[in-house]
Design a protein around this motif. Structure first.
Motif, mmCIF file in Angstrom:
data_model
loop_
_atom_site.group_PDB
_atom_site.id
_atom_site.type_symbol
_atom_site.label_atom_id
_atom_site.label_comp_id
_atom_site.label_asym_id
_atom_site.label_seq_id
_atom_site.Cartn_x
_atom_site.Cartn_y
_atom_site.Cartn_z
ATOM 1 N N PHE A 16 22.089 4.320 24.369
ATOM 2 C CA PHE A 16 20.723 4.996 24.724
ATOM 3 C C PHE A 16 20.826 6.484 24.753
ATOM 4 C CE2 PHE A 16 19.487 1.044 26.945
ATOM 5 C CZ PHE A 16 18.284 0.643 26.105
ATOM 6 N N THR A 17 20.255 7.357 24.174
ATOM 7 C CA THR A 17 20.388 8.877 23.988
ATOM 8 C C THR A 17 20.042 9.086 25.685
ATOM 9 O OG1 THR A 17 18.101 9.039 24.139
ATOM 10 C CG2 THR A 17 19.205 9.025 22.041
ATOM 11 N N PRO A 18 20.316 10.394 26.049
ATOM 12 C CA PRO A 18 20.289 10.958 27.349
ATOM 13 C C PRO A 18 18.694 10.589 27.777
ATOM 14 C CG PRO A 18 21.589 12.363 26.190
ATOM 15 C CD PRO A 18 21.259 11.331 25.432
ATOM 16 N N PHE A 19 17.929 11.101 26.897
ATOM 17 C CA PHE A 19 16.441 10.752 27.220
ATOM 18 C C PHE A 19 16.225 9.175 27.490
ATOM 19 C CE2 PHE A 19 12.306 9.170 25.407
ATOM 20 C CZ PHE A 19 11.386 10.047 26.343
ATOM 21 N N GLY A 20 16.768 8.241 26.612
ATOM 22 C CA GLY A 20 16.604 6.836 26.908
ATOM 23 C C GLY A 20 17.003 6.375 27.943
ATOM 24 N N LEU A 21 18.505 6.945 28.560
ATOM 25 C CA LEU A 21 18.997 6.481 29.920
ATOM 26 C C LEU A 21 18.109 7.224 31.169
ATOM 27 C CD1 LEU A 21 22.658 7.269 29.294
ATOM 28 C CD2 LEU A 21 21.390 5.136 29.743
ATOM 29 N N CYS A 22 17.283 8.431 30.853
ATOM 30 C CA CYS A 22 16.617 8.864 31.807
ATOM 31 C C CYS A 22 15.177 8.024 32.023
ATOM 32 C CB CYS A 22 15.975 10.392 31.337
ATOM 33 S SG CYS A 22 15.340 11.355 32.656
ATOM 34 N N VAL A 23 14.658 7.611 30.873
ATOM 35 C CA VAL A 23 13.529 6.719 30.975
ATOM 36 C C VAL A 23 13.793 5.388 31.704
ATOM 37 C CG1 VAL A 23 12.002 5.344 29.484
ATOM 38 C CG2 VAL A 23 12.369 7.760 28.823
ATOM 39 N N LYS A 24 14.787 4.884 31.311
ATOM 40 C CA LYS A 24 15.377 3.649 32.093
ATOM 41 C C LYS A 24 15.651 3.641 33.394
ATOM 42 C CE LYS A 24 15.726 0.373 28.787
ATOM 43 N NZ LYS A 24 15.014 -0.925 28.947
ATOM 44 N N THR A 25 16.192 4.644 33.702
ATOM 45 C CA THR A 25 16.511 5.066 35.315
ATOM 46 C C THR A 25 15.085 5.211 35.941
ATOM 47 O OG1 THR A 25 18.679 5.989 34.499
ATOM 48 C CG2 THR A 25 17.900 6.518 36.855
ATOM 49 N N GLU A 26 14.323 5.984 35.352
ATOM 50 C CA GLU A 26 13.141 6.198 35.893
ATOM 51 C C GLU A 26 12.348 5.051 36.374
ATOM 52 O OE1 GLU A 26 10.343 8.624 38.187
ATOM 53 O OE2 GLU A 26 12.659 8.869 37.861
ATOM 54 N N ASP A 43 6.330 11.495 34.485
ATOM 55 C CA ASP A 43 6.837 12.674 35.049
ATOM 56 C C ASP A 43 8.185 13.161 34.774
ATOM 57 O OD1 ASP A 43 5.948 15.142 36.214
ATOM 58 O OD2 ASP A 43 6.252 14.258 38.600
ATOM 59 N N LEU A 44 8.680 13.389 33.466
ATOM 60 C CA LEU A 44 9.862 13.697 33.307
ATOM 61 C C LEU A 44 9.858 15.161 32.470
ATOM 62 C CD1 LEU A 44 11.303 10.243 31.416
ATOM 63 C CD2 LEU A 44 11.873 11.040 33.827
ATOM 64 N N PRO A 45 11.047 15.741 32.593
ATOM 65 C CA PRO A 45 10.754 17.075 31.645
ATOM 66 C C PRO A 45 10.935 16.306 30.485
ATOM 67 C CG PRO A 45 13.110 16.588 32.680
ATOM 68 C CD PRO A 45 12.353 15.475 33.384
ATOM 69 N N ASP A 46 10.418 17.505 29.522
ATOM 70 C CA ASP A 46 10.209 17.116 28.053
ATOM 71 C C ASP A 46 11.742 17.238 27.504
ATOM 72 O OD1 ASP A 46 9.259 16.381 25.750
ATOM 73 O OD2 ASP A 46 7.936 18.085 25.316
#
Length: 73
Positions: free
Chosen positions: A6-16, A66-69
């Motif tokens: 996962f990209t950093p974005f992907g990890l952020c999405v999964k975590t959230e 509600d994540l930063p872009d």
């Protein structure tokens, strides 16, 4: 078998999603409602691993969660 990266974005999405107790399926339904675009688990996976770039869908995911872009790479 190749491991998913996962990209950093992907990890952020999964975590959230874990943090708020929602599923990827729920997110896909929300994105489809918001954008009018069809999105399934395969397409979501490609976005989260960086195989596909879909700015409209990424923007919708950021708004819904509600994540930063954040960049996808």
């Amino acid at each position: 078998m190749e491991s998913c990266k996962f990209t950093p974005f992907g990890l952020c999405v999964k975590t959230e999603l874990l943090r708020i107790g929602k599923t990827q399926k729920w997110l896909e339904e929300q994105v489809s409602e918001r954008t009018g675009l069809y999105i399934d688990s395969g397409y979501t996976y490609k976005i989260l691993t960086g195989e596909r770039s879909a700015p409209k869908i990424i923007r919708a995911i950021c708004e819904i969660l509600d994540l930063p872009d954040t960049p996808t790479s």
